[in-house]
Scaffold this motif. Structure first.
Motif, PDB file in Angstrom:
ATOM      1  N   THR A   1       0.901  -1.260   0.019  1.00 32.04           N
ATOM      2  CA  THR A   1      -0.090  -0.245   0.019  1.00 32.04           C
ATOM      3  C   THR A   1       0.750   1.115   0.007  1.00 32.04           C
ATOM      4  OG1 THR A   1      -0.258   0.196   2.532  1.00 32.04           O
ATOM      5  CG2 THR A   1      -1.680  -1.295   1.276  1.00 32.04           C
ATOM      6  N   PHE A   2       0.512   2.229  -0.321  1.00 32.77           N
ATOM      7  CA  PHE A   2       0.905   3.568  -0.479  1.00 32.77           C
ATOM      8  C   PHE A   2       1.579   3.903   1.134  1.00 32.77           C
ATOM      9  CE2 PHE A   2      -1.883   4.150  -4.079  1.00 32.77           C
ATOM     10  CZ  PHE A   2      -0.896   4.283  -4.977  1.00 32.77           C
ATOM     11  N   HIS A   3       0.327   3.585   2.015  1.00 35.55           N
ATOM     12  CA  HIS A   3       0.879   3.978   3.482  1.00 35.55           C
ATOM     13  C   HIS A   3       2.189   3.257   3.857  1.00 35.55           C
ATOM     14  CE1 HIS A   3       0.021   5.038   7.671  1.00 35.55           C
ATOM     15  NE2 HIS A   3       0.165   3.819   7.884  1.00 35.55           N
ATOM     16  N   THR A   4       2.150   1.949   3.405  1.00 38.82           N
ATOM     17  CA  THR A   4       3.333   0.832   3.801  1.00 38.82           C
ATOM     18  C   THR A   4       4.860   1.619   3.254  1.00 38.82           C
ATOM     19  OG1 THR A   4       1.911  -0.820   3.539  1.00 38.82           O
ATOM     20  CG2 THR A   4       4.291  -1.402   3.763  1.00 38.82           C
ATOM     21  N   VAL A   5       4.650   2.099   2.022  1.00 34.62           N
ATOM     22  CA  VAL A   5       5.843   2.776   1.257  1.00 34.62           C
ATOM     23  C   VAL A   5       6.316   3.905   2.207  1.00 34.62           C
ATOM     24  CG1 VAL A   5       6.697   3.914  -0.775  1.00 34.62           C
ATOM     25  CG2 VAL A   5       5.331   1.805  -1.119  1.00 34.62           C
TER      26      VAL A   5
ATOM     27  N   PHE B   1      10.006   4.673   5.148  1.00 31.15           N
ATOM     28  CA  PHE B   1      11.060   5.863   4.951  1.00 31.15           C
ATOM     29  C   PHE B   1      10.899   6.574   6.132  1.00 31.15           C
ATOM     30  CE2 PHE B   1      10.474   4.722   0.611  1.00 31.15           C
ATOM     31  CZ  PHE B   1      11.889   4.382   0.050  1.00 31.15           C
ATOM     32  N   SER B   2       9.560   6.704   6.747  1.00 37.02           N
ATOM     33  CA  SER B   2       9.579   7.446   8.025  1.00 37.02           C
ATOM     34  C   SER B   2       9.408   6.741   9.192  1.00 37.02           C
ATOM     35  CB  SER B   2       8.138   8.413   7.873  1.00 37.02           C
ATOM     36  OG  SER B   2       7.253   7.308   7.586  1.00 37.02           O
ATOM     37  N   HIS B   3       9.060   5.509   9.261  1.00 36.91           N
ATOM     38  CA  HIS B   3       9.163   4.583  10.492  1.00 36.91           C
ATOM     39  C   HIS B   3       9.323   3.344  10.220  1.00 36.91           C
ATOM     40  CE1 HIS B   3       6.244   7.990  11.042  1.00 36.91           C
ATOM     41  NE2 HIS B   3       6.696   8.102  12.422  1.00 36.91           N
ATOM     42  N   PHE B   4      10.518   3.186   9.716  1.00 37.41           N
ATOM     43  CA  PHE B   4      11.088   1.929   9.346  1.00 37.41           C
ATOM     44  C   PHE B   4      11.195   0.766  10.769  1.00 37.41           C
ATOM     45  CE2 PHE B   4      14.588  -1.223   8.713  1.00 37.41           C
ATOM     46  CZ  PHE B   4      14.303  -1.813   7.671  1.00 37.41           C
ATOM     47  N   ASP B   5      10.654  -0.328  10.379  1.00 40.50           N
ATOM     48  CA  ASP B   5      10.499  -1.195  11.592  1.00 40.50           C
ATOM     49  C   ASP B   5      11.191  -2.550  11.183  1.00 40.50           C
ATOM     50  OD1 ASP B   5       8.909  -2.518   9.798  1.00 40.50           O
ATOM     51  OD2 ASP B   5       6.780  -2.198  11.181  1.00 40.50           O
ATOM     52  N   GLY B   6      11.827  -2.778  10.226  1.00 43.00           N
ATOM     53  CA  GLY B   6      12.394  -3.918  10.128  1.00 43.00           C
ATOM     54  C   GLY B   6      11.879  -5.035   9.470  1.00 43.00           C
ATOM     55  N   SER B   7      10.467  -4.905   9.109  1.00 43.52           N
ATOM     56  CA  SER B   7       9.655  -6.067   8.651  1.00 43.52           C
ATOM     57  C   SER B   7       9.798  -6.262   7.346  1.00 43.52           C
ATOM     58  CB  SER B   7       8.254  -5.240   8.760  1.00 43.52           C
ATOM     59  OG  SER B   7       7.986  -4.407   7.735  1.00 43.52           O
ATOM     60  N   ASN B   8       9.433  -7.377   6.737  1.00 43.07           N
ATOM     61  CA  ASN B   8       9.846  -7.752   5.274  1.00 43.07           C
ATOM     62  C   ASN B   8       9.184  -6.683   4.244  1.00 43.07           C
ATOM     63  OD1 ASN B   8      10.635 -10.245   6.282  1.00 43.07           O
ATOM     64  ND2 ASN B   8       8.918 -11.400   6.097  1.00 43.07           N
ATOM     65  N   GLU B   9       8.087  -6.247   4.569  1.00 46.65           N
ATOM     66  CA  GLU B   9       7.467  -5.444   3.700  1.00 46.65           C
ATOM     67  C   GLU B   9       8.523  -3.970   3.410  1.00 46.65           C
ATOM     68  OE1 GLU B   9       5.936  -6.364   5.949  1.00 46.65           O
ATOM     69  OE2 GLU B   9       4.063  -7.777   4.788  1.00 46.65           O
ATOM     70  N   HIS B  10       8.949  -3.662   4.556  1.00 45.41           N
ATOM     71  CA  HIS B  10       9.852  -2.462   4.840  1.00 45.41           C
ATOM     72  C   HIS B  10      11.074  -2.855   4.258  1.00 45.41           C
ATOM     73  CE1 HIS B  10       7.492   0.048   8.076  1.00 45.41           C
ATOM     74  NE2 HIS B  10       6.836  -0.361   7.030  1.00 45.41           N
ATOM     75  N   ILE B  11      11.650  -3.838   4.462  1.00 42.25           N
ATOM     76  CA  ILE B  11      12.895  -4.159   4.033  1.00 42.25           C
ATOM     77  C   ILE B  11      13.050  -4.451   2.303  1.00 42.25           C
ATOM     78  CG2 ILE B  11      14.798  -6.276   3.645  1.00 42.25           C
ATOM     79  CD1 ILE B  11      14.286  -6.746   6.560  1.00 42.25           C
ATOM     80  N   ILE B  12      11.747  -5.113   1.836  1.00 40.20           N
ATOM     81  CA  ILE B  12      11.434  -5.107   0.488  1.00 40.20           C
ATOM     82  C   ILE B  12      11.524  -3.841  -0.168  1.00 40.20           C
ATOM     83  CG2 ILE B  12      10.077  -5.638  -1.497  1.00 40.20           C
ATOM     84  CD1 ILE B  12       8.995  -8.212   0.307  1.00 40.20           C
TER      85      ILE B  12
END
Length: 332
Positions: A36-40, A44-55
């Motif tokens: 989702t756009f929110h995940t993107v 960058f604003s609240h990186f939590d190390g999740s798979n989605e953020h790493i991708i």
């Protein structure tokens, strides 16, 4: 529709930059794992190390940036080649620059085990330069000197030669065959940001050179006699233009492999918008080339889902019919 006023062309550039940012953002969202756009934004604003953020940060962001830079580089190189040779069918892949750079990289990797990013980059430049010199030599011999059709045929011959040599080397080493064949088809998938950063300074130099000599290229396209009559040092301008082409085409191959047809499709599209003034064509080619390749890369993710098609195949699907059309229209 062609833009004639300066304000209209500036507005077109601003619109192009906005569209480029949009397709880059879509490149971060779309793929086998749709986000989702929110995940993107959170990546960058609240990186939590999740798979989605790493991708997003480690896979899709480098991919989008590489697609933008490579697309822009190949489009500018194609425009410069078409001006230098006065050949509407010229592009880095058609005239063998990509094939030469690819062959030299394969030789360095397979025969000499050279894996340094800087060394690979310079080897790509060397291959592009040698291919260009061979094409120029073959296209200049004979009574008719250098003509567009001779340059095209010479480029096709050199591209076929280097392509055959490359395939021959790959057959000799089956362990590297699968990996190298995927790279040879042209792809921005799986490329790390470090590769882009190592080559980016050279590409920036190539773009700056293109922008600086744009007004002189306008004169050069009128013909050597006219250019000399206006006091232009045509030999120097051609040499500098050739240097920019080598930096842009060789750098692109070093990053993403030999991606074809962007250098012929994009300059023709840009001419219909801003005309033949290279002071406007260069920046427009950079923007449209980036948009073109990023969109092609997004499409490559969905054609054979869950597998991905190399983006070079996607650009060929558009470029080959376009090339045939331009050839049948006599380059117009």
């Amino acid at each position: 529709m062609q833009l004639h006023s300066k304000n209209g062309k500036v507005a077109g550039l601003v619109l192009g930059v906005i569209l480029l940012l949009i397709v880059n953002f879509l490149s971060l969202v779309l793929g086998y794992t749709d986000l989702t756009f929110h995940t993107v934004i959170d990546a960058f604003s609240h990186f939590d190390g999740s798979n989605e953020h790493i991708i997003i940060q480690d896979v899709r962001l480098p991919r989008a940036l590489i697609g933008t830079v490579v697309g822009a580089s190949l489009a500018i190189a194609g425009a410069l080649l078409q001006a230098l040779t006065r050949n509407p069918l010229a592009s880095p892949d058609i005239l063998g620059f990509n094939a030469g750079a690819s062959f030299f990289i394969v030789v360095a990797l397979m025969l000499f085990s050279i894996s340094s990013l800087q060394a690979t980059t310079w080897i790509a430049f060397l291959g592009a330069m040698i291919a260009g010199l061979l094409v120029y030599f073959l296209g200049s011999v004979g009574r008719d000197s250098m003509t567009p059709i001779k340059m095209t045929l010479s480029g096709a011959a050199i591209a076929a030669l280097f392509g055959s040599l490359t395939q021959g080397l790959l057959v000799m080493d089956e362990s590297a065959l699968d990996q190298m064949l995927f790279w040879m088809s042209g792809s921005v998938q799986g490329r790390e940001l470090a590769i882009l950063l190592s080559v980016l300074p050279y590409i920036i130099i190539g773009v700056v050179i293109a922008l600086v000599i744009a007004s002189k290229i306008n004169i050069l396209t009128m013909g050597d006699d006219v250019a000399k009559g206006l006091g232009q040092r045509t030999g120097f301008v051609k040499l500098v233009t050739g240097l920019a082409i080598i930096l842009l085409a060789g750098g692109s191959v070093a990053i993403a492999g030999p991606i074809g047809f962007i250098g012929i499709v994009v300059p023709h599209i840009v001419r219909t918008v801003v005309g033949i003034d290279y002071r406007w064509m260069i920046p427009y080619c950079a923007i449209v080339g980036g948009i073109f390749l990023v969109i092609a890369d997004i499409g490559a993710r969905y054609v054979l889902m869950p597998e991905e098609v190399p983006v070079g195949i996607m650009t060929a699907l558009v470029g080959i019919p376009f090339f045939i059309y331009i050839a049948r229209k006599g380059g117009k």
